[in-house]
Write a protein that holds these residues in place. Structure first.
Motif, short mmCIF file in Angstrom:
data_model
loop_
_atom_site.label_atom_id
_atom_site.label_comp_id
_atom_site.label_asym_id
_atom_site.label_seq_id
_atom_site.Cartn_x
_atom_site.Cartn_y
_atom_site.Cartn_z
N ARG B 253 60.78 40.18 4.04
CA ARG B 253 61.57 39.52 5.07
C ARG B 253 62.38 40.59 5.80
O ARG B 253 62.83 41.56 5.19
CB ARG B 253 62.50 38.49 4.43
N PRO B 254 62.58 40.43 7.11
CA PRO B 254 63.21 41.52 7.89
C PRO B 254 64.58 41.92 7.37
O PRO B 254 64.88 43.11 7.31
CB PRO B 254 63.26 40.95 9.31
N GLU B 255 65.41 40.91 6.98
CA GLU B 255 66.77 41.28 6.56
C GLU B 255 66.73 42.16 5.30
O GLU B 255 67.50 43.13 5.20
CB GLU B 255 67.64 40.04 6.35
N GLU B 256 65.78 41.87 4.40
CA GLU B 256 65.65 42.70 3.20
C GLU B 256 65.00 44.04 3.53
O GLU B 256 65.44 45.10 3.08
CB GLU B 256 64.81 41.98 2.14
N PHE B 257 63.93 43.96 4.33
CA PHE B 257 63.17 45.18 4.62
C PHE B 257 64.04 46.22 5.31
O PHE B 257 64.03 47.39 4.95
CB PHE B 257 61.95 44.84 5.47
N PHE B 258 64.77 45.79 6.33
CA PHE B 258 65.55 46.78 7.09
C PHE B 258 66.79 47.25 6.31
O PHE B 258 67.20 48.40 6.44
CB PHE B 258 65.96 46.20 8.45
N ALA B 259 67.36 46.35 5.49
CA ALA B 259 68.56 46.72 4.73
C ALA B 259 68.20 47.59 3.52
O ALA B 259 68.88 48.58 3.24
CB ALA B 259 69.29 45.46 4.27
N ASP B 260 67.09 47.22 2.89
CA ASP B 260 66.80 47.90 1.63
C ASP B 260 65.29 48.03 1.41
O ASP B 260 64.71 47.29 0.60
CB ASP B 260 67.43 47.08 0.47
N PRO B 261 64.64 48.92 2.15
CA PRO B 261 63.19 49.08 1.97
C PRO B 261 62.86 49.59 0.57
O PRO B 261 63.55 50.47 0.06
CB PRO B 261 62.80 50.10 3.05
N LYS B 262 61.82 48.98 -0.01
CA LYS B 262 61.50 49.31 -1.40
C LYS B 262 60.72 50.62 -1.52
O LYS B 262 60.89 51.38 -2.47
CB LYS B 262 60.65 48.19 -2.03
N GLU B 263 59.86 50.85 -0.54
CA GLU B 263 58.96 52.00 -0.66
C GLU B 263 59.55 53.24 0.01
O GLU B 263 60.19 53.15 1.06
CB GLU B 263 57.60 51.67 0.01
N GLU B 264 59.26 54.38 -0.57
CA GLU B 264 59.72 55.65 -0.03
C GLU B 264 59.19 55.86 1.40
O GLU B 264 59.91 56.29 2.30
CB GLU B 264 59.26 56.78 -0.96
N SER B 266 58.38 53.62 3.62
CA SER B 266 59.10 52.77 4.57
C SER B 266 60.44 53.39 4.92
O SER B 266 60.86 53.39 6.08
CB SER B 266 59.33 51.38 3.96
N ARG B 267 61.12 53.90 3.89
CA ARG B 267 62.44 54.51 4.12
C ARG B 267 62.34 55.69 5.08
O ARG B 267 63.11 55.80 6.03
CB ARG B 267 63.04 54.98 2.78
N GLN B 268 61.32 56.54 4.84
CA GLN B 268 61.11 57.70 5.72
C GLN B 268 60.89 57.25 7.15
O GLN B 268 61.48 57.76 8.09
CB GLN B 268 59.87 58.50 5.27
N PHE B 269 59.98 56.24 7.31
CA PHE B 269 59.63 55.76 8.65
C PHE B 269 60.86 55.20 9.36
O PHE B 269 61.14 55.53 10.51
CB PHE B 269 58.52 54.71 8.55
N LEU B 270 61.62 54.36 8.64
CA LEU B 270 62.79 53.73 9.25
C LEU B 270 63.85 54.76 9.61
O LEU B 270 64.48 54.68 10.67
CB LEU B 270 63.38 52.68 8.30
N SER B 271 64.03 55.76 8.73
CA SER B 271 65.07 56.75 9.01
C SER B 271 64.71 57.54 10.26
O SER B 271 65.57 57.92 11.05
CB SER B 271 65.26 57.69 7.81
N LYS B 272 63.40 57.76 10.49
CA LYS B 272 62.97 58.49 11.68
C LYS B 272 63.14 57.63 12.93
O LYS B 272 63.65 58.08 13.95
CB LYS B 272 61.49 58.88 11.55
N ILE B 273 62.69 56.38 12.83
CA ILE B 273 62.63 55.56 14.04
C ILE B 273 64.00 55.00 14.42
O ILE B 273 64.28 54.76 15.59
CB ILE B 273 61.59 54.43 13.85
#
Lengths: 264, 275
Positions: B253-264, B266-273
Motif C-alpha cells: 500500500r502506498p502509505e506503507e511503501f513510501f514510509a517504510d519500504p521493506k526491500e533494500e 526500493s529504499r535505494q530507488f526512493l532515496s534517488k528519486i
C-alpha cells in the motif's frame, strides 16, 4: 537557318489541331492515366505483399520488382504485345478487348498493361517508403483500439502515407505521360504516332516533332498544377488553420459578391 | 512452455478462481518476456482487483513498460499467462499448450482495454473529435451520430470541449494526452493502462493530465499506471508495485511503501528519486 522553319505549320499544329490529333492526344492522356492507376494498384499490392508475414508473397513481390525494374520498358512493351499470347498459347490479349461497356484496341490494352506493370515496380518502393515514414506508434494506437491490421492500414496508416507518397507519385506520372510515346512502336495511334506520320509525309521534323514536344510540355505542365493542388489539399489537415484551395476561392469571392449585391 | 505446468496445479483451484473472477480484472501469472537473449521480464505475478489502481514504479529498463504492453498483447510473452476479466490474453489453450490467438480475437480483446502512450499517438490526420469516434464507429459499428454525442461528452470530461474540431498538431502536449485518454475511454474499457503518460510532457502540463487520471481512479476505473510521478502514486494508487530487473521486488500500500519500504532495492530507488 531558322528561316527554313515553316512557322505556319507549327502554329497550326498548336492552335488549330485537327480532330485526328485531338483523338491522339486523348489516347495519350487515357493511356497515361490508366497505366498510372494500374501501377499504383499493383504497387500498393506489391508493397503490402512485401510486408506480409507469408514468405512466398514477399518473394513474389521481390521477383516482380526484379523483373520489371531490371529490364527495359521497351522490351516489356514488345514482350507483352507480341509475346504474351504466344507464351500462353491463347489470346490473352485479343485484337479488340471487350469490357462490356466499351471496347479497347488490343495494342492500347497491351500498352497500358506493360506501362502499368513497369510502373507498379517503381510504385512499390515509393508506397513502401511512404508507409515506413509513418511512426510505428500510429499502428500500435490503432491496434490497441481494437482495429485489425487491414482496417488500421486503410484508416490510419495509408491516409498519412498518402501525403508522403504524392510528391514522388507526381514525378512518376510526369514520366508516365512522356513514356506513353513508346507505345507508338506497337502501332497505337497516340500523339507521337501522329507527329511521326506527318513527318514521314512532309519531312518537316522540326515543325512536327517540335510541335508535339510542346504538346507534351502542355500536358506535363497541366499535371504540375494539378499535383500542387492535391499536395495543398493533403497538407491542409495538418495545418489546420490554413485554408484549403476551395475555402480560399470562396473567401476571395465573398467580398465580390457583397459588393455586387450592394451595387444592385 | 513452462506455463502449462503451472496451469495444471492451478486447475485444482478453479472453483475458488471462478468465485473471484468477478472481482479480479487482471491476473498475471509468472510472465516471462525475452528480447533476443535479453530477458526483460523474469516472472511477473500480479493481480488487479476491479476498481483498483496499481502504480508500477522502478528504474528505467526494469521492464515496467514491457509488462504493461504485454497486458494488451502489444508484446508477445514467452512464458506464463495473462488474463483480463478471466480471459486469456493473446493466446489460446490447445492440448495444454498456449498458441497465439487469431488476429480477430486479439483485436476484440484489445478493444476492451484502453492504453495511453507516452507519446500520445493521436491520429494527426483527424480532429480531436474524429480521433475519439474512430474506433467506436469503425470497430464497434456505433452509428456516427451516436458516437459523436459520446465523444463530445468525453471531450467535456477532459476539459477540451472547445477543441473538438482542432487537429492534434494544434494542441499542446497536455491537451493531446487528454484527447488520447478520451479516445481510449470511448471504447468503454474495463481496464485502462497508462504507459508513462506524463513523461513526454512539459512540467506545467503534467498536472492537467494527472488530474484527469485521478478523477478516473476516483470513479472506480481499474488502472495499471506505469509512472515516475511519485506524488500521483502516493495519492491515487491502491497498491504500488516496485519493479527492478524484470521482477516485482516489492508490493504494498502506498502509505506503507513510501514510509517504510521493506526491500533494500526500493529504499535505494526512493532515496534517488525523492532526493
Amino acid at each position: 537557318m531558322l528561316a527554313s522553319v515553316d512557322w505556319h505549320v507549327v502554329w497550326e499544329r498548336l492552335f488549330h489541331p485537327d480532330e485526328i490529333f485531338l483523338r491522339a492526344l486523348l489516347t495519350t492522356v487515357y493511356i497515361a492515366v490508366a497505366a498510372q492507376v494500374l501501377g499504383v494498384v499493383l504497387g500498393l499490392a506489391a508493397a503490402l505483399m512485401r510486408m506480409s508475414r507469408i514468405a512466398p508473397l514477399r518473394w513474389l513481390s521481390g521477383f516482380y520488382v526484379l523483373i520489371f525494374r531490371g529490364t527495359p520498358l521497351l522490351v516489356q512493351i514488345f514482350f507483352v504485345y507480341y509475346g504474351v499470347n504466344l507464351l500462353f498459347g491463347f489470346a490473352l490479349i485479343p485484337t479488340t478487348v471487350n469490357f462490356g461497356l466499351f471496347t479497347m484496341d488490343g495494342a492500347v490494352f497491351a500498352g497500358i498493361l506493360a506501362l502499368g506493370l513497369n510502373e507498379g515496380a517503381y510504385m512499390r518502393e515509393i508506397i513502401r517508403a511512404g508507409i515506413d515514414a509513418i511512426d510505428k506508434g500510429q499502428m500500435e494506437a490503432a491496434r490497441s483500439l481494437g482495429m485489425r491490421q487491414g482496417l488500421a492500414m486503410r484508416r490510419i496508416v495509408l491516409p498519412q502515407a498518402a501525403r508522403v507518397i504524392v510528391p514522388p507519385l507526381g514525378n512518376e506520372f510526369n514520366a508516365m505521360i512522356k513514356n506513353t510515346s513508346l507505345v507508338f512502336t506497337i502501332g497505337v495511334y497516340e500523339m507521337f504516332s501522329d507527329a511521326e506520320i506527318h513527318y514521314s509525309q512532309t519531312f518537316q521534323p522540326v515543325e512536327f516533332f517540335g510541335a508535339v514536344a510542346i504538346w507534351y510540355l502542355v500536358l506535363t505542365s497541366v499535371w504540375t498544377v494539378i499535383q500542387a493542388a492535391i499536395e495543398r489539399k493533403l497538407a491542409a489537415s495538418e495545418r489546420a488553420d490554413e485554408l484549403t484551395l476551395w475555402e480560399r476561392m470562396v473567401e476571395a469571392w465573398t467580398p465580390v459578391q457583397a459588393w455586387a449585391r450592394g451595387a444592385r | 512452455m513452462d506455463a502449462s505446468a503451472g496451469m495444471g496445479a492451478r486447475g485444482a483451484l478453479v472453483p475458488e478462481a471462478a468465485s473471484q473472477a468477478a472481482d479480479v480484472v487482471v491476473r498475471a501469472i509468472d510472465v516471462h518476456k525475452r528480447f533476443g537473449r535479453l530477458e526483460v521480464l523474469k516472472g511477473i505475478d500480479l493481480e488487479v482487483a476491479r476498481g483498483a489502481v496499481v502504480c508500477i514504479i522502478g528504474p528505467s529498463g526494469s521492464g515496467k513498460s514491457t509488462f504493461l504492453r504485454c497486458v494488451n498483447h502489444l508484446e508477445k510473452i514467452d512464458a506464463g499467462r495473462i488474463e483480463v476479466n478471466g480471459h486469456l490474453i493473446g493466446y489460446r489453450e490447445r492440448n495444454g499448450k498456449l498458441v497465439e490467438d487469431s488476429e480477430k480475437s486479439i483485436a476484440r480483446q484489445r478493444a476492451e482495454i484502453g492504453i495511453v502512450f507516452q507519446r500520445f499517438n493521436l491520429f494527426p490526420h483527424k480532429t480531436a473529435l474524429e480521433n475519439i469516434i474512430e474506433a467506436p464507429v469503425h470497430v464497434r459499428g456505433v452509428p456516427r451520430k451516436e458516437a459523436l454525442v459520446g465523444a463530445e461528452a468525453l471531450l467535456d470530461r477532459v476539459g477540451l470541449a472547445d477543441k473538438r474540431d482542432v487537429y492534434p498538431g494544434k494542441l499542446s502536449g497536455g491537451q493531446q494526452q487528454r484527447v488520447a485518454i478520451a479516445r481510449a475511454l470511448a471504447m468503454n474499457p474495463t481496464l485502462m493502462l497508462f504507459d508513462e503518460a506524463t513523461s513526454a510532457l512539459d512540467p506545467e502540463m503534467i498536472g492537467e493530465v494527472l488530474d484527469v487520471m485521478k478523477v478516473l481512479a476516483r470513479e472506480g476505473m481499474t488502472m495499471i499506471v506505469v509512472t515516475h510521478e511519485m506524488g500521483f502514486a502516493r495519492e491515487a494508487a491502491d497498491r504500488i508495485a516496485m519493479m527492478d530487473d524484470g521482477r516485482i521486488v516489492e508490493m504494498g500500500r502506498p502509505e506503507e511503501f513510501f514510509a517504510d519500504p521493506k526491500e533494500e532495492r526500493s529504499r535505494q530507488f526512493l532515496s534517488k528519486i525523492l532526493a
